[in-house]
Structures are given as structure tokens and as C-alpha cells.
Scaffold this active site. Structure first.
Site, PDB file in Angstrom:
ATOM      1  N   HIS A 105      48.350  35.588  57.461  1.00 53.77           N
ATOM      2  CA  HIS A 105      49.789  35.476  57.729  1.00 53.77           C
ATOM      3  C   HIS A 105      50.218  34.082  58.168  1.00 53.77           C
ATOM      4  O   HIS A 105      51.268  33.922  58.777  1.00 53.77           O
ATOM      5  CB  HIS A 105      50.205  36.524  58.775  1.00 53.77           C
ATOM      6  CG  HIS A 105      50.060  37.934  58.263  1.00 53.77           C
ATOM      7  ND1 HIS A 105      50.013  39.031  59.100  1.00 53.77           N
ATOM      8  CD2 HIS A 105      49.957  38.410  57.012  1.00 53.77           C
ATOM      9  CE1 HIS A 105      49.878  40.134  58.357  1.00 53.77           C
ATOM     10  NE2 HIS A 105      49.834  39.781  57.095  1.00 53.77           N
ATOM     11  N   ALA A 218      39.426  45.142  73.188  1.00 52.10           N
ATOM     12  CA  ALA A 218      38.658  44.232  72.339  1.00 52.10           C
ATOM     13  C   ALA A 218      37.427  43.634  73.035  1.00 52.10           C
ATOM     14  O   ALA A 218      36.342  43.586  72.437  1.00 52.10           O
ATOM     15  CB  ALA A 218      39.562  43.125  71.813  1.00 52.10           C
TER      16      ALA A 218
END
Ligand code: NAD
Ligand code: ZN
Length: 235
Positions: A105, A218
């Protein structure tokens, strides 16, 4: 030794203090994406869109890579073949030491000129002039990121699919797996025989097909992934 491919999303940067779009406390609770991150919004009011990006850039500049970013950089050092595909635009993977990165992106530190087409890094934060003007021709600059309703760079996408199809292990960290075509990469990897590991505190559409699901944030999750890769002999 294996071909290791990783796909990361906003969740991995959440632990660096950068809000996700869809999770709780996401950016979009305050701002509606369709008002800011689209070509139409930019054409209507480039100043407004740039003010928002300038704020995000300042926030990102203060952020530091998280434990999870650092573990990924370490896995890359120990792996024979490693590719990191990211939907994030914040540059934190590079800062953590990752090298072989495919940015799906774009990158929030890069700009693109709407007049002459030049792309370059513009790291000045906060920006002195909003909207910023092209160093080459004085034209209007835009952030070099992919907005809602825009196509991904076909070369970038082709590389991402190429790597995903050939992965022995595919690790998905901190993505809601609802934004296409990124969300399709782990599916393609799995269809081609990859061992699929998901790290996400919440359920996603990928959870159904994952071989291992790590329902952790995470940092904790990536520690576990590192152990799994060692146990399997992938690194
Ligand atoms: P998303 O906002 O759709 O989903 C975030 C996911 O992260 C959710 O599934 C959530 O459960 C999970 N998550 C939340 N906290 C986590 C944690 N601590 N550890 C692990 N997982 C956690 O994000 P996405 O899938 O990346 O969505 C897409 C779009 O958002 C992309 O286009 C990306 O460019 C853009 N985005 C980028 C940034 C950034 O660059 N840091 C930030 C926000 C959004
Ligand atoms: Zn220009």
C-alpha cells in the site's frame, strides 16, 4: 530451510502505538476513511487530507518498532529465503531492520507529484507547507499510498503473489484479512501447500484455514512463531 513469507497489517504497529483502522480505538472512529483516504476527497480538499496525513506522520515519527517488528527482522537474518509483505505504510519494518519488503500500500514518507509524476521521500515532519509542492516542478504532491478505490501497483502485486505461491511457511500477523487483494495472499499460499500460521487476538476469515492460530498480540505471538519455526527446522 524453507521459504518463509509473512503478511503484516496494522495490528503489528498497534504495539508501537499506531492505531489500526478497524480494531477498537481505530483511527476511523474519529475520522471516516471515505472522507480522507480517497482520490475524490483529495481532489475536493487536498489541504484537509494533507493535514490528516501530516498528523499521522508526526505520530509515526514518534513511534518505535515493536518486539514483533524486531523478531521478524531476526527471522529474516536466520532464514534462507524470507519475504515480508506488508499492508502498512509506516516504515517501521525497515526501521526494525527488515530488508526484503514488499509494500503493498505504499509508504507514508514518500510523495508523488500529480503534475510531473516524480516519486521521492519527503521526511520533513511537521510539513512546512500544506499541501506540499513538488521539488522538481512545483506541482501538487500526494502521499504515495494506495487509497480506497485505487488499484495496487501491478508489479508489486505480482511479486507478492509470486512469493506467496512458493511459500513453505506463510505467517499472517495483525491483519483483519478483509482488505483485498492482500487478504487473498494467505489463501493462495495455503492452496499451494504452505503451512499457515495466524497471529491475531481476534478471529478473522483466515482462522478457518490456518494450520496454527495464535490468539495473542503481535509481540507475544511472534515469540511463539519464532519457536515454531525453530522446532519445524524452518530456520
Ligand atoms: P485492520 O485495521 O483492518 O485490522 C487490524 C487487525 O489487527 C485486526 O484484525 C485486529 O484484531 C488486529 N490487532 C489489533 N491489535 C493487535 C495486536 N496488538 N497484535 C496483533 N494484532 C492486532 O488492518 P489491516 O488488515 O492492516 O487493514 C488494512 C489497511 O489499513 C491497510 O490498507 C493499511 O495500509 C492500513 N493501515 C496502516 C497502518 C500503518 O501503516 N501502521 C495503520 C492503520 C491502517
Ligand atoms: Zn512535479
Amino acid at each position: 530451510m524453507s521459504r518463509i513469507v509473512v503478511l503484516t497489517g496494522a495490528g503489528i504497529s498497534a504495539e508501537s502505538g499506531i492505531p489500526t483502522f478497524r480494531g477498537k480505538g481505530g483511527l476511523w472512529e474519529k475520522f471516516r476513511p471515505e472522507e480522507l483516504a480517497t482520490p475524490e476527497a483529495f481532489m475536493r480538499d487536498p489541504r484537509l487530507v494533507w493535514r490528516w496525513y501530516d498528523e499521522r506522520r508526526q505520530m509515526i515519527k514518534r513511534a518505535r518498532p515493536s518486539e514483533a517488528h524486531r523478531i521478524l527482522a531476526r527471522i529474516e537474518q536466520e532464514a534462507e529465503h524470507f519475504v515480508l509483505i506488508t499492508q502498512n505504510v509506516d516504515g517501521l519494518h525497515q526501521e526494525a531492520g527488515s530488508r526484503n519488503i514488499i509494500e503493498l500500500h505504499g509508504n507514508i514518507w514518500r510523495v508523488r507529484c500529480l503534475s510531473c509524476g516524480q516519486r521521492y521521500y519527503l521526511e520533513e515532519t511537521p510539513l512546512r507547507e500544506i499541501p506540499p509542492r513538488c521539488h522538481f516542478c512545483g506541482g501538487l504532491l500526494r502521499p504515495d499510498v494506495v487509497w480506497f478505490g485505487e488499484m495496487l501497483d501491478p508489479d508489486v502485486l505480482e511479486r507478492a503473489f509470486y512469493e506467496s505461491e512458493r511459500a513453505d511457511v506463510f505467517i499472517v500477523v495483525g491483519t483483519s484479512a478483509v482488505v483485498y487483494p492482500a487478504a487473498h495472499l494467505p489463501v493462495v499460499a495455503k492452496q499451494h501447500g504452505a503451512f499457515l500460521i495466524e497471529v491475531n487476538p481476534e478471529d478473522t476469515p483466515l482462522s478457518e484455514i490456518a494450520d496454527v492460530i495464535i490468539r495473542e498480540k503481535a509481540g507475544t505471538g511472534m515469540k511463539r512463531v519464532y519457536e515454531i519455526l525453530k522446532e519445524r527446522g524452518d530456520i
